[in-house]
Design an enzyme around this catalytic site. Sequence first.
Site, short mmCIF file in Angstrom:
data_model
loop_
_atom_site.label_atom_id
_atom_site.label_comp_id
_atom_site.label_asym_id
_atom_site.label_seq_id
_atom_site.Cartn_x
_atom_site.Cartn_y
_atom_site.Cartn_z
N SER A 156 0.83 -1.05 0.10
CA SER A 156 0.05 0.07 -0.02
C SER A 156 0.86 1.05 0.03
O SER A 156 2.06 1.26 0.51
CB SER A 156 -0.95 -0.01 1.07
OG SER A 156 -1.55 1.21 1.33
N TYR A 169 -2.23 0.20 10.20
CA TYR A 169 -2.22 -0.53 8.59
C TYR A 169 -1.10 -0.11 8.01
O TYR A 169 -0.30 -0.73 7.63
CB TYR A 169 -3.61 0.01 7.92
CG TYR A 169 -3.48 -0.36 6.65
CD1 TYR A 169 -3.90 -1.78 6.18
CD2 TYR A 169 -3.44 0.61 5.51
CE1 TYR A 169 -4.07 -2.30 4.81
CE2 TYR A 169 -3.45 0.14 4.10
CZ TYR A 169 -3.77 -1.18 3.87
OH TYR A 169 -3.96 -1.64 2.72
#
Length: 277
Positions: A156, A169
Amino acid sequence: MSNGDLTGRNVVVTGAAGGIGAAIAARFAAEDRVVSLWDLDPRVHATAAALAAPRDGADSDDIDCSPTASVHSQEVDVSDADSVRRAFDQLTAAHGPADVLVHAAGVMVGGSALELDAADWARCLSVNATGTMLVTQRAAADMAAAGRGSIVVVSSNAAAAPRVGMAAYGAAKAAATAFTRSLALQVAPLGVRVNLVSPGSTDTAMLRDMFGGTPLDDDAETALLDGDPAVYRLGIPLRRIAAPADIAAAVHFLASDGARHITMHDLRVDGGATLDM
């Protein structure tokens, strides 16, 4: 090999029940391949069945499965070493070792860094970071023994750019990215390429859950495209939200022989959202 434009024909895609993982599986299943869809979510079986079934009137981003492709599904917990070992052992017994691995499994855990629950932190690290280590480590070992193979990890852009409300995250994806690049360095002399694709905002259930779980409306899309200076979030210069097929195309390229001299690369597919990071 039946198709010379990829490292091999035995492909494993984790996180393949839906979203980006399902789009990646569809991209590979459009060719003469054995494609194994792995996910802890039992809906992975329905995804595999739908992928293998003939479709009429498909959306423009859909890719029909090749009539010579062989599509399989299995429930696998990427954060559990025994589950991962069994899955690879069963794959090898049935089809031989993987030639291409795409690791797209992951979970989103949001919330303030000041209020983050230890259990949520552990779950995010377990799936996103430990899961990456367990899956890619085994695949890389099998590929190194064969002297060839390609691994692509879907990380990501949050691994490189801090996000308010995404501390767990981002940390987990940063750990996954760092491990993947170190693994790539170690196995490069053994004929194995390992790369990363780091998406930004992509129209998946994970993104929609951040906006109430419904399809993105105009206000939500505008908010993503414009960014939010109040939380130091950049917008998207290309002025569009990615489709899962956009990520799948990047993954497919890095797995292919067209990228045969690329390894340890982190390809951002985010419309310019992270600028030059």
